[in-house]
Design an enzyme around this catalytic site. Structure first.
Site, PDB file in Angstrom:
ATOM      1  N   LEU A 235       1.045  -1.040  -0.090  1.00  0.00           N
ATOM      2  CA  LEU A 235       0.015   0.057   0.159  1.00  0.00           C
ATOM      3  C   LEU A 235       0.886   1.285  -0.242  1.00  0.00           C
ATOM      4  CD1 LEU A 235      -3.016   0.757   0.120  1.00  0.00           C
ATOM      5  CD2 LEU A 235      -2.867   0.814   2.618  1.00  0.00           C
ATOM      6  N   ASP A 236       1.054   1.943  -1.117  1.00  0.00           N
ATOM      7  CA  ASP A 236       2.037   2.905  -1.296  1.00  0.00           C
ATOM      8  C   ASP A 236       2.093   3.895  -0.154  1.00  0.00           C
ATOM      9  OD1 ASP A 236       0.619   5.675  -2.096  1.00  0.00           O
ATOM     10  OD2 ASP A 236       0.013   4.366  -3.554  1.00  0.00           O
ATOM     11  N   LYS A 237       3.063   4.741  -0.016  1.00  0.00           N
ATOM     12  CA  LYS A 237       3.412   5.688   1.018  1.00  0.00           C
ATOM     13  C   LYS A 237       2.536   6.397   1.193  1.00  0.00           C
ATOM     14  CE  LYS A 237       7.322   7.989   3.088  1.00  0.00           C
ATOM     15  NZ  LYS A 237       8.818   8.377   3.221  1.00  0.00           N
ATOM     16  N   ASP A 238       1.966   7.333   0.152  1.00  0.00           N
ATOM     17  CA  ASP A 238       0.847   8.497   0.125  1.00  0.00           C
ATOM     18  C   ASP A 238      -0.640   7.565   0.263  1.00  0.00           C
ATOM     19  OD1 ASP A 238       2.943  10.008  -0.371  1.00  0.00           O
ATOM     20  OD2 ASP A 238       2.715   9.737  -2.702  1.00  0.00           O
ATOM     21  N   SER A 239      -0.787   6.368   0.377  1.00  0.00           N
ATOM     22  CA  SER A 239      -2.166   5.840   0.834  1.00  0.00           C
ATOM     23  C   SER A 239      -2.306   5.383   2.119  1.00  0.00           C
ATOM     24  CB  SER A 239      -2.211   4.850  -0.253  1.00  0.00           C
ATOM     25  OG  SER A 239      -2.371   5.121  -1.483  1.00  0.00           O
TER      26      SER A 239
END
Length: 235
Positions: A102-106
């Site tokens: 789950l990407d860092k911005d999510s």
């Protein structure tokens, strides 16, 4: 090989010592012994053999840990020893690994486990496990946008699988995908000239985030653990 043996690096990972890759490094450095003899890369062990790392006995109690985390923005889904890694953030007393990314911005639902075979089973793309997200974008969500996102989008030299998209507000929509391409939803939106302003995963398989506060985790229920192990092909 179904002779009751297991690869030593897998055993170390299942015992929560480190990842398989890191286990291979420990073995190469001569820091692992089996029955008092220095281990070698690729070695397999049998039940009952004594394994030590730096002289300390290592054992697997057989427990399968499955954690459900509401990951905050800014935390990276990595097992590397970096400041913002999810492993450091959770700080669980046993070694655990994220299932997928789950990407860092999510933010939102992230599963973590101590079992490498559970990770590998869930990550096999042919199983097409569902993941559901709540998304907010910078422009009004139109019917054309919903149709385009649903039917497949060309990104990363491929076309995404058809998916379910439902508008939930002027700037928001829900999307259910069965892939895990790098920053997939963000790239799909960019294809149509939209920028994602927030992205939250709310479901993986039949496991839902519910009202779990951001930054908190809980242990999976027996039913949730059964769901994940069955989808991983372990039952």
């Amino acid at each position: 090989m179904d002779d009751g043996t297991v690869r030593l690096n897998k055993h170390l990972a299942d015992c929560g010592v480190c990842s398989r890759r890191q286990a291979d490094v420990l073995i190469d450095e001569g820091r692992v012994t089996v029955d008092g003899v220095t281990a070698v890369t690729g070695q397999r062990i049998s039940p009952g053999q004594r394994v030590e790392v730096d002289g300390k006995p290592i054992s697997d109690d057989g427990e399968t840990i499955l954690l459900i985390l509401n990951k905050p923005v800014g935390i990276e889904c990595t097992t590397a020893d970096v400041k913002d890694s999810v492993v450091r953030f959770v700080n669980y007393p046993r070694r655990v690994y994220p299932i997928g990314r789950l990407d860092k911005d999510s933010e939102g639902l992230l599963l973590l486990t101590n079992r490498g075979d559970l990770v590998n089973g869930i990550m096999r793309s042919r199983y097409r496990h569902e993941k559901e997200y709540q998304v907010k974008v910078d422009k009004p969500v139109t019917d054309a946008f919903v149709r385009g996102m649903s039917s497949g989008v060309r990104i990363l030299d491929t076309v995404t699988r058809p998916c379910t998209v439902r508008r939930t507000g002027k700037y928001t929509f829900n999307i259910i995908i069965t892939q895990g391409l790098n920053r997939q939803i963000r790239r799909m939106c960019q294809h149509f000239g939209y920028e994602v302003t927030s992205l939250r995963r709310v479901r993986v398989l039949d496991i839902r985030l519910g009202d779990l506060p951001v930054g908190k985790y809980r242990k999976a229920t027996p039913e949730e653990l059964r769901c994940v192990t069955e989808h991983a092909g372990m039952r």
